[in-house]
Design a protein around this motif. Structure first.
Motif, PDB file in Angstrom:
ATOM      1  N   GLU A 274       2.543   1.922  -3.390  1.00 44.14           N
ATOM      2  CA  GLU A 274       1.640   2.575  -4.362  1.00 44.14           C
ATOM      3  C   GLU A 274       1.544   4.077  -4.074  1.00 44.14           C
ATOM      4  O   GLU A 274       1.581   4.897  -4.987  1.00 44.14           O
ATOM      5  CB  GLU A 274       0.240   1.963  -4.277  1.00 44.14           C
ATOM      6  CG  GLU A 274       0.146   0.644  -5.020  1.00 44.14           C
ATOM      7  CD  GLU A 274      -1.138  -0.111  -4.689  1.00 44.14           C
ATOM      8  OE1 GLU A 274      -2.122   0.536  -4.293  1.00 44.14           O
ATOM      9  OE2 GLU A 274      -1.123  -1.354  -4.812  1.00 44.14           O
ATOM     10  N   GLU A 275       1.453   4.392  -2.785  1.00 40.28           N
ATOM     11  CA  GLU A 275       1.357   5.804  -2.380  1.00 40.28           C
ATOM     12  C   GLU A 275       2.635   6.570  -2.763  1.00 40.28           C
ATOM     13  O   GLU A 275       2.578   7.646  -3.351  1.00 40.28           O
ATOM     14  CB  GLU A 275       1.185   5.801  -0.863  1.00 40.28           C
ATOM     15  CG  GLU A 275       0.555   7.014  -0.284  1.00 40.28           C
ATOM     16  CD  GLU A 275       0.356   6.790   1.223  1.00 40.28           C
ATOM     17  OE1 GLU A 275      -0.489   5.958   1.593  1.00 40.28           O
ATOM     18  OE2 GLU A 275       1.068   7.441   2.013  1.00 40.28           O
TER      19      GLU A 275
ATOM     20  N   LYS B 272       3.242   7.534  -6.356  1.00 37.65           N
ATOM     21  CA  LYS B 272       2.513   8.738  -6.811  1.00 37.65           C
ATOM     22  C   LYS B 272       3.138  10.007  -6.240  1.00 37.65           C
ATOM     23  O   LYS B 272       3.331  10.981  -6.944  1.00 37.65           O
ATOM     24  CB  LYS B 272       1.054   8.666  -6.342  1.00 37.65           C
ATOM     25  CG  LYS B 272       0.254   7.646  -7.111  1.00 37.65           C
ATOM     26  CD  LYS B 272      -1.235   7.793  -6.809  1.00 37.65           C
ATOM     27  CE  LYS B 272      -1.949   6.501  -7.167  1.00 37.65           C
ATOM     28  NZ  LYS B 272      -2.475   5.745  -6.046  1.00 37.65           N
ATOM     29  N   THR B 273       3.474   9.987  -4.937  1.00 41.98           N
ATOM     30  CA  THR B 273       3.878  11.249  -4.281  1.00 41.98           C
ATOM     31  C   THR B 273       5.388  11.514  -4.345  1.00 41.98           C
ATOM     32  O   THR B 273       5.815  12.641  -4.103  1.00 41.98           O
ATOM     33  CB  THR B 273       3.442  11.240  -2.802  1.00 41.98           C
ATOM     34  OG1 THR B 273       4.011  10.083  -2.172  1.00 41.98           O
ATOM     35  CG2 THR B 273       1.925  11.166  -2.662  1.00 41.98           C
TER      36      THR B 273
ATOM     37  N   HIS C  38       9.665   8.729   5.521  1.00 43.53           N
ATOM     38  CA  HIS C  38       8.724   9.685   4.921  1.00 43.53           C
ATOM     39  C   HIS C  38       8.538  10.889   5.852  1.00 43.53           C
ATOM     40  O   HIS C  38       8.538  12.043   5.415  1.00 43.53           O
ATOM     41  CB  HIS C  38       7.392   8.967   4.673  1.00 43.53           C
ATOM     42  CG  HIS C  38       6.344   9.836   4.075  1.00 43.53           C
ATOM     43  ND1 HIS C  38       5.423  10.533   4.825  1.00 43.53           N
ATOM     44  CD2 HIS C  38       6.084  10.149   2.778  1.00 43.53           C
ATOM     45  CE1 HIS C  38       4.638  11.225   4.023  1.00 43.53           C
ATOM     46  NE2 HIS C  38       5.010  11.008   2.776  1.00 43.53           N
TER      47      HIS C  38
ATOM     48  N   THR D 280       0.850  -1.202   0.000  1.00 48.08           N
ATOM     49  CA  THR D 280       0.000   0.000   0.000  1.00 48.08           C
ATOM     50  C   THR D 280       0.885   1.253   0.000  1.00 48.08           C
ATOM     51  O   THR D 280       0.638   2.209  -0.744  1.00 48.08           O
ATOM     52  CB  THR D 280      -0.883   0.023   1.278  1.00 48.08           C
ATOM     53  OG1 THR D 280      -1.543  -1.223   1.380  1.00 48.08           O
ATOM     54  CG2 THR D 280      -1.873   1.158   1.276  1.00 48.08           C
ATOM     55  N   LEU D 281       1.943   1.230   0.849  1.00 45.24           N
ATOM     56  CA  LEU D 281       2.826   2.402   0.917  1.00 45.24           C
ATOM     57  C   LEU D 281       3.580   2.589  -0.395  1.00 45.24           C
ATOM     58  O   LEU D 281       3.805   3.705  -0.846  1.00 45.24           O
ATOM     59  CB  LEU D 281       3.808   2.257   2.087  1.00 45.24           C
ATOM     60  CG  LEU D 281       3.180   2.233   3.482  1.00 45.24           C
ATOM     61  CD1 LEU D 281       4.255   2.105   4.557  1.00 45.24           C
ATOM     62  CD2 LEU D 281       2.340   3.490   3.742  1.00 45.24           C
TER      63      LEU D 281
END
Ligand SMILES: NC(=O)c1ccc[n+]([C@@H]2O[C@H](COP(=O)([O-])OP(=O)(O)OC[C@H]3O[C@@H](n4cnc5c(N)ncnc54)[C@H](O)[C@@H]3O)[C@@H](O)[C@H]2O)c1
Length: 428
Positions: free
Chosen positions: A45-46, A49-50, A375, A42-43
């Protein structure tokens, strides 16, 4: 000692590894764990994008097996250039390292590195001039502060994986010697409650059983240290049918062990009783000469604490008339009186040096915290002071919630009435 090779990646960065040809089998191992690390997925994928780590360099010093490799890939997916080095010379898997290098991560590590090679590898990983670091046990931080001080101004921060590393960081902070902020990932609840307890509990027995191929049921297991790791090791030994003895120095932990149903006694009393001994104290020389003196013929010693100093190997070697490897990762010390004592994996972390480390589902939580700690450092508004920082509660909660979601579990929520009840004192 087999030589390693130098491998030039597309960006002309060097890696020093054993054999790039092993990459396909290493990639299979990484693919397997990735399928069992849904929180990290999940991280990833995040981050894709970011791009929180865009333009930054990250040096990771962890046990170089498949789960760590996947963490490195997730950080890379977030825009970072990544270099890895090993936090233990016996836990490196050469095929996994090769797969990382083939996938554009730089690496300096091989299985069985000598002490000199191990330190050379750390230096090469630091030659990369990282902005952020991830450390396990404190060797990278210590090398930076002692031998590579010219690099300190560039380091913006880092995260530490284990209990021993955090003890070292806190000592540096206390002496005013820590040069950049470090996140104490080990101390997050979603780390130690699961990784130290259930991860170490399962993987230590996996390592011991696959190495010795002996039965645990009916044997006497002595666990030295009843902290988070020791609790897991003892719990699983009990589940396997062993009689379990706990040795502690902390009276509170000793009471806890007793109430958990274990026998409690000093090491000298336990020494003649144990068939297996597992040290998990983070301390040194917890099993030493006076204990070897009274151990049973055939006693098996394993360590799961961070450094290979918990069993006093120097004294064991001095007391032995000979030492030979009788099976992969088992050294037999023949004592003067004819008794044989066996040491697993040279007294290094048995679950990593003689196994594959914690289960992927457990490292999913730990490495999600590592990724989020990085992060946090990369996105925090005001630069942090050079101190040791706890992982923010929201981060711990986020990993817990993500984990529940990936398990398909839901839980109740506090109502407004319950929240105000818990926050007030004017009720009976
Ligand atoms: N093998 C792994 O995969 C793994 C995973 C996590 C942590 N670790 C390492 O394991 C070690 C323990 O970690 P933890 O989180 O359980 O720490 P902890 O602080 O929770 O527990 C350590 C326990 O050892 C006890 N102790 C210290 N000296 C002792 C002695 N001489 N005799 C008996 N008991 C003694 C302490 O009182 C404490 O209760 C650390 O080195 C840590 O870095 C290993």
């Amino acid at each position: 000692m087999k030589e390693g090779v130098t491998w030039l990646s597309q960006d002309n960065m060097e890696s020093t590894i054993r054999d790039i040809g092993l990459a396909p089998q290493g990639q299979l191992k990484i693919d397997w764990v990735q399928a069992h690390m849904p929180v990290l997925n999940t991280l990833r994928e995040e981050f894709e994008k970011t791009q929180p780590f865009q333009g930054k360099k990250v040096t990771i010093c962890l046990h170089l097996e498949a789960k760590t490799a996947y963490l490195a890939k997730v950080v890379q997916a977030g825009g970072a250039e990544v270099t890895v080095a090993a936090s233990n010379p016996l836990s490196t898997q050469d095929d996994v390292v090769a797969a990382l290098v083939a996938g554009g991560v730089h690496a300096h590590a091989w299985y069985g590195a000598t002490d000199e090679e191990y330190h050379q590898h750390l230096h090469r990983a630091l030659d990369f001039e990282p902005d952020y670091i991830i450390d396990d046990g404190g060797d990278l931080v210590s090398t930076l502060h002692k031998e590579r001080r010219e690099l300190l101004p560039k380091v913006l921060g880092g995260a530490e994986e284990t209990t021993t590393g955090i003890l070292r960081l806190r000592a540096m902070e206390k002496n005013g010697e820590l040069a950049f902020p470090m996140m104490a990932v080990n101390d997050a609840e979603m780390k130690y409650l699961f990784d130290n307890r259930y991860g170490t509990g399962q993987s230590v027995w996996d390592g011991i059983m696959r190495t010795t191929n002996l039965v645990v049921a009916g044997k006497t297991v002595c666990v030295v240290g009843y902290g988070w790791c020791g609790k897991g090791v003892a719990l699983r030994a009990k589940g396997l049918g062993a009689r379990v003895i706990i040795c502690e120095v902390n009276p509170i932990k000793a009471n806890e062990a007793w109430m958990d149903g274990f026998e409690v006694m000093p090491m000298l009393a336990a020494a003649p009783l144990g068939d297996f001994f597992v040290t998990v104290t983070g301390n040194k020389n917890v099993i030493s000469g006076e204990h070897f003196q009274v151990m049973k013929d055939g006693a098996i010693l394993a360590n799961a604490g961070h450094f290979d100093v918990e069993v006093n190997k120097v004294q064991l070697a001095a007391m032995a008339q000979s030492c030979r490897e009788v099976r992969r990762n088992i050294e037999e010390y023949l004592l003067q009186d004819g008794r044989k004592i066996y040491l697993l994996a040279e007294g290094r972390l048995v679950n990593l040096a003689a196994g594959d480390g914690h289960p992927a589902e457990v490292m999913d939580m730990t490495f999600a915290l590592q990724a989020l700690a990085l992060h946090y450092l990369a996105t925090v508004k005001t630069p942090l002071e050079p101190k040791v920082y706890s992982v923010p509660t929201e981060m711990d909660m986020r990993v817990a919630e993500l984990k529940l979601k990936t398990l398909g579990l839901s839980i109740d929520q506090l109502s407004e009435e319950q929240k105000s009840y818990l926050a007030s004192w004017q009720h009976s």
